[in-house]
Structures are given as structure tokens and as C-alpha cells.
Design an enzyme around this catalytic site. Structure first.
Site, PDB file in Angstrom:
ATOM      1  N   ASP A 108       0.879  -1.173   0.000  1.00  0.00           N
ATOM      2  CA  ASP A 108       0.000   0.000   0.000  1.00  0.00           C
ATOM      3  C   ASP A 108       0.909   1.213   0.000  1.00  0.00           C
ATOM      4  OD1 ASP A 108      -1.530   2.175   0.676  1.00  0.00           O
ATOM      5  OD2 ASP A 108      -2.488   1.260   2.421  1.00  0.00           O
TER       6      ASP A 108
ATOM      7  N   TYR B  32       2.402  -0.504  15.379  1.00  0.00           N
ATOM      8  CA  TYR B  32       1.388  -0.848  14.401  1.00  0.00           C
ATOM      9  C   TYR B  32       1.299   0.198  13.305  1.00  0.00           C
ATOM     10  CZ  TYR B  32      -0.557  -4.857  16.767  1.00  0.00           C
ATOM     11  OH  TYR B  32      -0.744  -6.085  17.299  1.00  0.00           O
TER      12      TYR B  32
ATOM     13  N   LYS C  92      -2.650  -3.423   9.151  1.00  0.00           N
ATOM     14  CA  LYS C  92      -2.785  -4.872   8.944  1.00  0.00           C
ATOM     15  C   LYS C  92      -2.257  -5.106   7.535  1.00  0.00           C
ATOM     16  CE  LYS C  92      -5.362  -6.514  12.548  1.00  0.00           C
ATOM     17  NZ  LYS C  92      -4.518  -6.231  13.694  1.00  0.00           N
ATOM     18  N   ASP C  93      -1.796  -6.330   7.262  1.00  0.00           N
ATOM     19  CA  ASP C  93      -0.926  -6.435   6.103  1.00  0.00           C
ATOM     20  C   ASP C  93      -1.572  -6.914   4.825  1.00  0.00           C
ATOM     21  OD1 ASP C  93      -0.574  -7.283   8.574  1.00  0.00           O
ATOM     22  OD2 ASP C  93       1.339  -8.231   8.245  1.00  0.00           O
TER      23      ASP C  93
END
Ligand code: F6R
Ligand code: MG
Ligand code: MG
Length: 372
Positions: A12, A229, A232-233
Site C-alpha cells: 500500500d 502498528y 494490517k498487512d
């Protein structure tokens, strides 16, 4: 016979709008660079795809897994896409590129990586699943069903080439350890680990007793790598299919019943993994629900023939409906667990700040009981 490597590397590097999609100019830049790498002979073939705000580079080559040249290519593509994202002021431009410079391997630097090297069979049907707004452990349940569950995969019972089962390599992504389980003999041992999907993640599935990879996932946890954090991957899963491996329909079958995964809004909620067509690969409601697309390819001497939109079919329409109902139900619980994740699984937490603010108002109950 020479081997082919399929590398899927995703990141991303800027969202359009917010964390929902990739701007077409970013995709165009990635396509131009991947096409140039094919022309230069670095890649046998390459495509650019994506789900949500993640660009996925789908590449075939003869350089094996962990090739510095291929990882550097992916890094350069993501850097160039970041420049485009910055120009257009896309949201979170460059967010997954965690270091300033490439250090020889893209793993640990932010992007997610799933790669496998294999001998291309007479015919090689292969899937690339891409998910957004969830984590690598989201694949545990579907992989279990595809490779270990005879109620899902009829071939485990009736195909003599699959009847012995498969070996599954599980990673402990917190302690960085790995272990191989043999299915079906060790199913109960396997399940105690992979049921805890935010810590134990299936990395590889092997043909029983061999090192032939049948499936591979991306297992990077951005949060762990950055020491904090950062997202989320949004994982990748590659599965080979047919001729002694699960049939195409057996690989797709788990997605007919959406399961609940961690991720969704702020990486801190629990919701259904909704199977989607490639045209619907952009999260929306409450930044979700988490979604998965399935790209089907036939390989022809390393050329990617496809993709076919495997989860766009009408036979998954009901699963989408079920997922939307599950989403309504889970959302109705708002900030209460299990809709909101347990504290240790949340991507964002304000708890320490609130605890600090209220620390003088908490009184010791044991002390109060002694004096009353
Ligand atoms: C979840 C995700 C989004 C963002 C949310 C807030 O993985 O990408 O749900 O967490 O949109 O984003 P920020 O903190 O960037 O405003
Ligand atoms: Mg994003
Ligand atoms: Mg994403």
C-alpha cells in the site's frame, strides 16, 4: 526441466480515496515498469493487479525465491508509485515502505511477499488470492479446508494422488519460529495453533513428504517489523490446482461460507471476509468489509494466461449476501468485543492514554476492603 518462480509482492503506497482504492495513474506507472522488466528479460511475464489500497505485482521469472533482483524491481516500482501518489496527494503515500533504502530483500521492509518455485506441469492452473483490510492468518481457515477437510475437498477421499494428505508449515509470527505438521495424522495438533490465527500463520503447503510447494502465503506483519502498528498487512495466497492437487472448485469452495477475520476499520475489528469480483475489490462500508478476490491463471511456459475472475461468479452471490448480513450483525455490537478486537490485537489503542488520564481515580479495592 527448468523451474519457474511466481512472485507476488504487494504494498500500500497510497490510497484513493482514504484507504479504499489505488489511483489509475499509480497502476499505470506500475504496469509501465513491469512491462519494461518483461521487455528487458528480467521477468518472463508480469501483471499488475490489486485489491483495496494495495498494489500487487504478479511476476514470473527464473531467478528463484528471495531474488535480490526481483525484490529490487518491486521496491523500485513501489517507490515510483509513491512519487505518483505524493504528486496526487493520495492518502498515506508510501505508507508500506518502512525503510529509506533497499537492503537486498524486500521482506521486513514493508511490502508483503508470497513466492514459490516449481516445475511447470503439462498444464498449470494457479490461483492468486488478494485480500484487503485483514491479516495473513485470514488464510488459515480456507487453507485448512482446501488441503485438510474432506467435507470441502472431495479429492482427499477419492483421488488416490491426494489420499495421503499434505504437509503444512506454520509460522509463529511473534517468536519467529516454524514447524511442519503432517495432515491428516496431526490435524488436532495443527488446529490448536492455526485456530489462533493472529499469531500462527500457515506459510507453505507441501505435497506429502516432499518439498514441492502447493500453496504459499505472505506472512509479514507490518506491526512487528516497524516495532509499532502501521497497518494490517492485507495478505496474498497462491494455490496450485488440479491433477493430484485440489480441483479449482475445491480451492474456491471455502469462500462460499464467509468466515470472520481480524482487520476492517482501523485494523481493530472483526468482520466477514467477503468474496468479491475484481470489479468490487474496493472496501467501502466501515472501511470494508474485509474482502478477497481470486485471480485464476493458466501458466504457459511462465506466461500468465489470465486472470479469470474466479470469485465473481454468481455462485458466490449468496456468500456475499451472507457476508453483508454478518457485517450488519457484527457492526451492531459497535465498540464491544468481539466486534472490536481484544486489546492485544487492535491496530490502534488509546487505552494507555485513558489509563494515564484516569490513574488517580482508580482506587485499590484490597485496601478499601481492609479498612471497611
Ligand atoms: C484499516 C485501514 C483503515 C484505516 C482508517 C483510519 O486497515 O486501513 O480502516 O485504519 O481509515 O485511517 P487513518 O488512521 O489513516 O486516519
Ligand atoms: Mg492504506
Ligand atoms: Mg490495504
Amino acid at each position: 526441466m527448468s523451474k519457474i518462480t511466481l512472485s507476488v509482492i504487494k504494498a500500500d503506497v497510497g490510497g484513493y480515496v482514504g484507504h479504499a482504492d489505488i489511483h489509475p495513474d499509480m497502476t499505470a506507472k506500475a504496469k509501465e515498469m513491469i512491462a519494461a522488466a518483461v521487455d528487458a528479460g528480467t521477468l518472463v511475464d508480469g501483471q499488475v493487479n490489486g485489491v483495496g489500497d494495495d498494489i500487487a505485482l504478479i511476476m514470473t521469472h527464473d531467478k528463484g525465491v528471495d531474488s535480490e533482483e526481483i525484490h529490487k524491481l518491486a521496491w523500485d516500482v513501489f517507490l515510483a508509485c509513491t512519487d505518483v501518489a505524493k504528486e496526487l496527494k493520495m492518502y498515506g503515500a508510501g505508507q508500506d515502505l518502512l525503510s529509506d533504502a533497499f537492503s537486498g530483500n524486500i521482506k521486513g521492509a514493508g511490502p508483503g511477499v508470497a513466492e514459490l518455485e516449481f516445475e511447470e506441469r503439462k498444464s498449470e492452473p494457479i490461483f492468486v488470492f488478494l485480500a484487503d483490510k485483514t491479516e495473513p492468518g485470514a488464510w488459515n481457515l480456507p487453507i485448512y479446508k482446501i488441503f485438510c477437510d474432506p467435507f470441502n475437498t472431495a479429492g482427499l477421499v477419492i483421488d488416490p494422488n491426494m489420499h495421503d494428505g499434505f504437509d503444512l508449515e506454520v509460522h509463529d509470527v511473534i517468536e519467529h519460529k516454524k514447524v511442519i505438521f503432517s495432515s491428516p495424522e496431526e490435524l488436532y495438533d495443527l488446529l490448536i495453533f492455526i485456530g489462533a490465527q493472529s499469531r500462527y500463520v500457515i506459510k507453505h503447503v507441501f505435497r506429502k513428504g516432499t518439498d514441492e510447494v502447493c500453496a504459499v502465503t505472505s506472512t509479514q506483519r507490518l506491526s512487528m517489523m516497524a516495532g509499532r502498528y502501521v497497518g494490517k498487512d492485507d495478505p496474498v495466497l497462491i494455490v496450485r490446482s488440479q491433477s493430484g492437487l485440489p480441483a479449482v472448485g475445491e480451492v474456491l469452495e471455502p469462500f462460499a461460507k464467509p468466515h470472520l477475520v481480524f482487520g476492517w476499520m482501523r485494523g481493530s475489528h472483526c468482520g466477514p471476509l467477503m468474496p468479491c469480483s475484481m470489479n468490487d475489490a474496493t472496501p467501502s462500508r466501515f472501511d470494508g468489509p474485509p474482502r478477497v478476490i481470486g485471480l485464476g491463471f493458466q501458466l504457459a511456459n511462465g506466461k500468465l494466461i489470465g486472470p479469470r475472475d474466479m470469485l465473481g461468479d454468481i455462485s458466490f452471490d449468496r456468500a456475499r449476501q451472507i457476508a453483508l448480513e454478518q457485517a450488519d450483525y457484527m457492526r451492531s455490537m459497535g465498540p464491544f468485543e468481539p466486534e472490536r478486537l481484544p486489546l492485544e490485537d487492535m491496530e490502534y489503542t488509546t487505552l494507555p492514554l485513558v489509563v494515564e488520564k484516569l490513574k488517580d481515580r482508580f482506587t485499590d479495592m484490597a485496601e478499601a476492603e481492609r479498612t471497611s
